[in-house]
Each structure stands twice: as C-alpha cells, then as structure tokens.
Scaffold this active site. Structure first.
Site, PDB file in Angstrom:
ATOM      1  N   LYS A 196     -59.070  27.151 -37.655  1.00  0.00           N
ATOM      2  CA  LYS A 196     -58.737  26.454 -38.900  1.00  0.00           C
ATOM      3  C   LYS A 196     -58.794  24.950 -38.658  1.00  0.00           C
ATOM      4  O   LYS A 196     -58.105  24.419 -37.772  1.00  0.00           O
ATOM      5  CB  LYS A 196     -57.329  26.888 -39.312  1.00  0.00           C
ATOM      6  CG  LYS A 196     -57.047  26.810 -40.776  1.00  0.00           C
ATOM      7  CD  LYS A 196     -55.694  27.456 -41.045  1.00  0.00           C
ATOM      8  CE  LYS A 196     -55.326  27.415 -42.491  1.00  0.00           C
ATOM      9  NZ  LYS A 196     -53.939  27.843 -42.700  1.00  0.00           N
TER      10      LYS A 196
HETATM   11  C1  E4P Z   1     -53.337  28.370 -46.110  1.00  0.00           C
HETATM   12  O1  E4P Z   1     -53.979  28.785 -45.172  1.00  0.00           O
HETATM   13  C2  E4P Z   1     -51.996  27.777 -45.981  1.00  0.00           C
HETATM   14  O2  E4P Z   1     -51.347  28.328 -44.872  1.00  0.00           O
HETATM   15  C3  E4P Z   1     -51.113  28.092 -47.150  1.00  0.00           C
HETATM   16  O3  E4P Z   1     -51.737  28.922 -48.095  1.00  0.00           O
HETATM   17  C4  E4P Z   1     -50.338  26.954 -47.676  1.00  0.00           C
HETATM   18  O4  E4P Z   1     -49.511  27.433 -48.706  1.00  0.00           O
HETATM   19  P1  E4P Z   1     -48.245  26.618 -49.246  1.00  0.00           P
HETATM   20  O5  E4P Z   1     -48.733  25.583 -50.178  1.00  0.00           O
HETATM   21  O6  E4P Z   1     -47.436  27.680 -49.953  1.00  0.00           O
HETATM   22  O7  E4P Z   1     -47.553  26.044 -48.052  1.00  0.00           O
END
Ligand code: E4P
Length: 218
Positions: free
Chosen positions: A87
């Site tokens: 990522k």
């Molecule tokens: C995506 O990979 C992120 O981990 C995640 O969806 C972020 O979500 P949030 O805005 O609820 O923290």
C-alpha cells in the site's frame, strides 16, 4: 464485487472469513495502532498472521515518504507472504514507487486517493488497486460516491486494469451504492458486511415458516 474487511482485528477478520464471502483485508498504521500492534517487528508478524487467516489479498502500508524508502519497505513487505499487496500513498514519490513496483510485478494499492486526477495517475503508474476514501469525503460535505462514479467512467474510457477499491466505507448503504456504481472492491468494517443480510421481513417470514412447520410436529 470483492469484499475486503478494513481492520487489523484478528477476531473480526476470522468472523468475516467464516462467513465465506471475504476476499481480502486492508490495514493501515492507524488500524494497527488501534489493536495495540506497534513496532516494526510486531507489525510485520501481524501481517503474516492476517495472511494465514484469509485466502485473498492483504494490503500492507509503507510508512516511508521517499522513493528509496518506499521501495526498500515495499520489497520487504512483498517478501513476507505472497498475499501481500504493498500500500503506497498518493504522493509524488508514491507514484514513482507504484511504477517501480508495477514493473517488478509487485502488486500495489494506491491509498489516500481523493480526486479523479489522483486515480488517473495511479492507473497510469500501474497500480493494482486504487483506494478512493469515500467516507472521509462525506465527512467534509463532499460527495464520496461521486468520486467512485468519476473514476469508474475514466477507467472504462481507457480500459485501465487498475481495480477501484472503494475505501473508507462507513456503513451498508455505502456498500450497496458502490456496487451500483461498479466499484470492483469495497473495504469496510465487519458491520458494513453484516448489515447486508439483515431484513425484518426475513426474520418475520422465517419465524412463521418454522411455526407452521412445527404445527404438524406438535
Ligand atoms: C483503506 O484502505 C483505509 O484503511 C480505510 O478505508 C480508511 O477508512 P477510514 O476513513 O474509516 O479511516
């Protein structure tokens, strides 16, 4: 549509896996910290633990912000397990790293995407997944679902293979709306998946069927 769970909580990952509909897991440093997983060694071990529970892709985030650091970290993460997807944040160095990983055959998830232009760049750089954060846009009075629709249009116009991973999903309606818009993947909390199966008429109907069946047995 692939279903990913957005958590580092092993019990919730097991529960989603047991349901039989889980295709992968996304994590981020904040989700790790929420579970009390800190320090490089513990974090790397946790990724492997997650990979051993699920069959699909597991996103593991780099924390470097320079190209060399991202490459070093990403290559180490990819070696941890063949289910790992690296990522990478949507910053300039991240775009370079996405291209590098793509050329090396290392799968990536471009994270922290908030505009169609960023998604276009991620696809050009060969990202496997692009993660538009729709909930965080909704949080600031901007239509997150519209971003999913715009990215779908752009990717379809040019036949990009990058998969749209609708992220920052907050609830079940987000899942339904993303499915209607043609997101390839959604990642959300366990509650957003559980919510899909609930309907009061199902419960009332089942109760009646069972009561009628049991009339003959009493
Ligand atoms: C995506 O990979 C992120 O981990 C995640 O969806 C972020 O979500 P949030 O805005 O609820 O923290």
């Amino acid at each position: 549509m692939k279903f990913f769970i957005d958590t580092a909580n092993l019990d919730q990952i097991r529960e989603a896996q047991d349901l039989g509909v889980l295709d992968g897991v996304t994590t981020n440093p904040s989700l790790m910290a929420k579970e009390g997983i800190t320090g490089e060694k513990n974090i790397l071990k946790h990724y492997v633990d997650i990979c051993e529970i699920v069959d699909g892709d597991v996103s593991a985030e780099v924390v470097s912000t320079d190209f060399d650091g991202m490459v070093r970290e990403g290559e180490a993460l990819a070696k941890l397990h063949d289910q790992i997807v690296v990522k990478v944040p949507m910053i300039k160095e991240g775009v370079k790293a996405l291209k590098y990983f793509s050329d090396k055959g290392i799968r990536t998830n471009c994270t922290l995407v908030f505009s169609p232009g960023q998604a276009l760049l991620a696809a050009k750089a060969g990202a496997t997944y692009v993660s538009p954060f729709l909930g965080r846009l909704d949080d600031i009075s901007t239509d997150g679902l519209n971003l999913i629709a715009e990215i779908r249009l752009i990717y379809d116009n040019y036949g990009f293979n990058t998969q749209i991973l609708a992220a920052s999903i907050r609830h079940t309606m987000h899942v339904i709306d993303c499915a209607k818009l043609g997101a390839d993947v959604m990642t959300g909390p366990l509650s957003s998946i559980d919510g899909l199966l609930r309907h009061p008429l199902t419960d009332i109907g089942l109760e009646k069927f069972l009561a009628d069946y049991n009339k003959g047995n009493s």
